[in-house]
Design a protein around this motif. Structure first.
Motif, short mmCIF file in Angstrom:
data_model
loop_
_atom_site.label_atom_id
_atom_site.label_comp_id
_atom_site.label_asym_id
_atom_site.label_seq_id
_atom_site.Cartn_x
_atom_site.Cartn_y
_atom_site.Cartn_z
N ILE A 58 0.88 -1.17 0.00
CA ILE A 58 0.00 0.00 0.00
C ILE A 58 0.92 1.21 0.00
N SER A 62 -2.83 3.89 -1.45
CA SER A 62 -3.43 3.20 -2.59
C SER A 62 -2.78 1.83 -2.77
N TYR A 79 -6.94 -4.78 0.59
CA TYR A 79 -7.26 -3.35 0.60
C TYR A 79 -8.71 -3.18 0.19
N ALA A 81 -12.02 -0.34 -0.14
CA ALA A 81 -12.59 1.00 -0.08
C ALA A 81 -14.07 0.87 0.25
N VAL A 115 -11.02 3.72 4.00
CA VAL A 115 -10.29 2.53 3.57
C VAL A 115 -10.05 1.62 4.75
#
Length: 153
Positions: A58, A62, A79, A81, A115
Motif C-alpha cells: 500500500i 493506494s 485493501y 474502499a 479505507v
C-alpha cells in the motif's frame, strides 16, 4: 349505420375480456412506474458497494501490485474502499483469510479514512487456493480469491 353494433349485442364474455385487458394495462403502467423508483434505489445501493483488491503493498494510501496469483514468501494486503464506512464500527469489521476451506487468520480491519486494510505475514502463506472475506458481524461485505504458487528457486 355501418359502424359499431350497439352495446346490447355484445356478449358478457366479450365485456369481461375487455375489462380484464384494461385492468392488465393499468397494472403494467403502475408496475412500470414503481419499477423506476426501485431501480433508482438499487442504483444508489450499487454505488455504495465495497471495492476490494489483494495487493503486495500500500503506497500513499493506494494499493500497489494488484494480482490474483502471487509467489509464496511475500507479504500480502487486503485493501478495501468502503464508501459508507461511518455505518460500520471499526471493532466489528473483520478480515478472514482462508486457505482452501481452512481459516488461517482472523484480524480486525485497520481503518484509515474510508479505507480498510489488513495484512497476512509471509510465513502463513503456503501454496494453494486462497480467499479473503471482509465481514461485519455475520454479514459478508466483500470477498476475493487468489492463488499462491511456490517460489521459483
Amino acid at each position: 349505420m355501418a359502424g359499431l353494433p350497439p352495446l346490447r349485442y355484445l356478449r358478457k364474455t366479450t365485456i369481461i375480456v375487455i375489462v380484464v385487458f384494461l385492468a392488465f394495462l393499468v397494472h403494467r403502467v403502475v408496475n412500470s412506474l414503481m419499477e423506476n423508483e426501485v431501480v433508482q434505489d438499487v442504483d444508489e445501493a450499487e454505488l455504495s458497494l465495497v471495492q476490494s483488491v489483494i495487493c503486495r503493498h500500500i503506497v500513499s494510501g493506494s494499493p500497489f501490485g494488484q494480482d490474483s496469483v502471487f509467489e509464496e514468501n511475500i507479504r500480502l494486503y487486503f485493501y478495501t474502499a468502503i464508501p459508507n464506512i461511518k455505518d460500520y464500527k471499526d471493532d466489528t469489521l473483520l478480515t478472514v483469510w482462508y486457505r482452501g476451506l481452512d481459516t488461517v487468520q482472523t484480524v480486525p480491519c485497520s481503518l484509515t479514512g474510508d479505507v480498510c486494510f489488513s495484512m497476512i505475514a509471509p510465513s502463513l502463506l503456503q501454496p494453494g487456493e486462497w480467499s479473503v472475506d471482509l465481514v461485519d458481524k455475520q454479514r459478508l461485505l466483500s470477498s476475493r480469491q487468489f492463488r499462491i504458487e511456490p517460489a521459483e528457486r
